[in-house]
Design a protein around this motif. Structure first.
Motif, PDB file in Angstrom:
ATOM      1  N   SER A 105       1.054   5.985  -5.596  1.00  9.74           N
ATOM      2  CA  SER A 105      -0.119   5.501  -4.928  1.00  9.74           C
ATOM      3  C   SER A 105      -0.955   6.813  -4.624  1.00  9.74           C
ATOM      4  CB  SER A 105      -0.090   4.533  -3.850  1.00  9.74           C
ATOM      5  OG  SER A 105       0.558   3.440  -4.482  1.00  9.74           O
ATOM      6  N   ASN A 106      -0.171   7.572  -3.867  1.00  8.02           N
ATOM      7  CA  ASN A 106      -0.937   8.987  -3.619  1.00  8.02           C
ATOM      8  C   ASN A 106      -1.305   9.752  -4.860  1.00  8.02           C
ATOM      9  OD1 ASN A 106      -1.302   8.972  -0.650  1.00  8.02           O
ATOM     10  ND2 ASN A 106       0.881   9.223  -0.574  1.00  8.02           N
ATOM     11  N   ASN A 107      -0.465   9.870  -5.820  1.00 10.96           N
ATOM     12  CA  ASN A 107      -0.785  10.621  -7.155  1.00 10.96           C
ATOM     13  C   ASN A 107      -2.377  10.012  -7.682  1.00 10.96           C
ATOM     14  OD1 ASN A 107       1.324  12.126  -6.539  1.00 10.96           O
ATOM     15  ND2 ASN A 107       2.531  11.229  -8.405  1.00 10.96           N
ATOM     16  N   PHE A 108      -2.207   8.796  -7.753  1.00 12.66           N
ATOM     17  CA  PHE A 108      -3.692   8.115  -8.170  1.00 12.66           C
ATOM     18  C   PHE A 108      -4.830   7.885  -7.112  1.00 12.66           C
ATOM     19  CE2 PHE A 108      -0.255   7.148 -11.358  1.00 12.66           C
ATOM     20  CZ  PHE A 108      -0.962   7.060 -12.645  1.00 12.66           C
ATOM     21  N   ASP A 109      -4.409   8.404  -6.088  1.00 12.42           N
ATOM     22  CA  ASP A 109      -5.530   8.180  -4.807  1.00 12.42           C
ATOM     23  C   ASP A 109      -6.075   6.810  -4.794  1.00 12.42           C
ATOM     24  OD1 ASP A 109      -6.965   9.236  -3.098  1.00 12.42           O
ATOM     25  OD2 ASP A 109      -8.895   9.727  -4.350  1.00 12.42           O
ATOM     26  N   LEU A 111      -4.040   4.718  -2.649  1.00 10.22           N
ATOM     27  CA  LEU A 111      -3.495   4.313  -1.062  1.00 10.22           C
ATOM     28  C   LEU A 111      -4.430   4.066  -0.168  1.00 10.22           C
ATOM     29  CD1 LEU A 111      -0.630   3.517  -0.012  1.00 10.22           C
ATOM     30  CD2 LEU A 111      -0.581   5.945   0.843  1.00 10.22           C
ATOM     31  N   ARG A 112      -4.467   3.022   0.432  1.00  8.20           N
ATOM     32  CA  ARG A 112      -5.287   2.797   1.556  1.00  8.20           C
ATOM     33  C   ARG A 112      -5.100   3.395   2.969  1.00  8.20           C
ATOM     34  NH1 ARG A 112      -5.324  -3.639   1.398  1.00  8.20           N
ATOM     35  NH2 ARG A 112      -6.030  -4.095  -0.513  1.00  8.20           N
ATOM     36  N   ALA A 113      -5.561   4.309   3.488  1.00  7.57           N
ATOM     37  CA  ALA A 113      -5.463   4.898   4.395  1.00  7.57           C
ATOM     38  C   ALA A 113      -4.886   4.196   5.675  1.00  7.57           C
ATOM     39  CB  ALA A 113      -6.670   5.954   4.835  1.00  7.57           C
ATOM     40  N   GLY A 114      -3.773   4.605   6.276  1.00  8.60           N
ATOM     41  CA  GLY A 114      -3.424   3.835   7.379  1.00  8.60           C
ATOM     42  C   GLY A 114      -2.645   2.615   7.211  1.00  8.60           C
ATOM     43  N   GLN A 115      -2.868   1.870   5.933  1.00 12.49           N
ATOM     44  CA  GLN A 115      -2.316   0.746   5.874  1.00 12.49           C
ATOM     45  C   GLN A 115      -0.880   0.670   5.176  1.00 12.49           C
ATOM     46  OE1 GLN A 115      -4.840  -2.309   4.364  1.00 12.49           O
ATOM     47  NE2 GLN A 115      -6.559  -1.575   5.634  1.00 12.49           N
TER      48      GLN A 115
END
Length: 187
Positions: A105-109, A111-115
């Motif tokens: 999820s981070n690699n593909f940017d 990921l919802r921040a903080g969730q």
């Protein structure tokens, strides 16, 4: 920053596919077209409708040398439990990737921040591992597998026909455009 034209980043994870747990990595993806289909969470509401819709075109995609990887931040164990209990998810034959450490999820940017949840996003990757298509929708907006299929056909067409582009609503077999100075202002 747009991810279009960038190469997917390294990852290794566990997945559920057709009754088995399997390891999947970025190196497994290369060599064929791929769809990374991110969704927020297992056992939810819009997600099973989208995943079932995608399952309906999976045989067609396989015939086009396209592999599908659904991804959520749940574990591969959760994917199996959902597959075993939901009539809609039970139709899935493609890979269901676990991303509990949020690497993919981070690699593909996405990921919802903080969730700790992925947004609803679709990424089409070519056989070299380069991202060719990105679609991200809000939480309540489900995606359409038939439209995704049309876009993949267009991406594959332009990859195999350099110098041509597919206009709006292009369908397989229809005319394409060859951008040139002669077309400027005439469309």
């Amino acid at each position: 920053m747009s991810l279009i034209g960038t190469t997917i980043k390294p990852f290794t994870t566990q997945a559920y596919k057709q009754g088995k747990f399997v390891e999947v990595s970025d190196t497994d993806v290369k060599g064929k077209w791929a769809v990374f289909f991110f969704y927020p969470a297992d056992f939810t509401f819009v997600c099973p409708t989208e995943l079932e819709d995608l399952a309906g075109i999976y045989p067609t995609l396989q015939g086009m040398n396209v592999e599908v990887y659904s991804v959520s931040t749940d574990t591969h164990f959760s994917h199996k439990a959902w597959h075993d209990t939901s009539p809609a998810i039970g139709k899935i034959d493609y890979f269901m990737l676990g991303d509990q450490n949020h690497t993919i999820s981070n690699n593909f940017d996405i990921l919802r921040a903080g969730q700790g949840l992925a947004d609803r996003g679709t990424f089409v990757v070519d056989p070299e591992g380069v991202i060719q298509l990105v679609e991200i929708t809000s939480e309540g907006v489900g995606r359409n597998a038939v439209e995704l299929l049309r876009k993949i056909k267009a991406a594959q067409y332009i990859a195999s026909h350099p110098g041509e582009v597919c206009p709006a609503k292009w369908e397989e077999g229809e005319e394409t455009l060859a951008p040139s100075l002669d077309l400027v202002g005439k469309i």
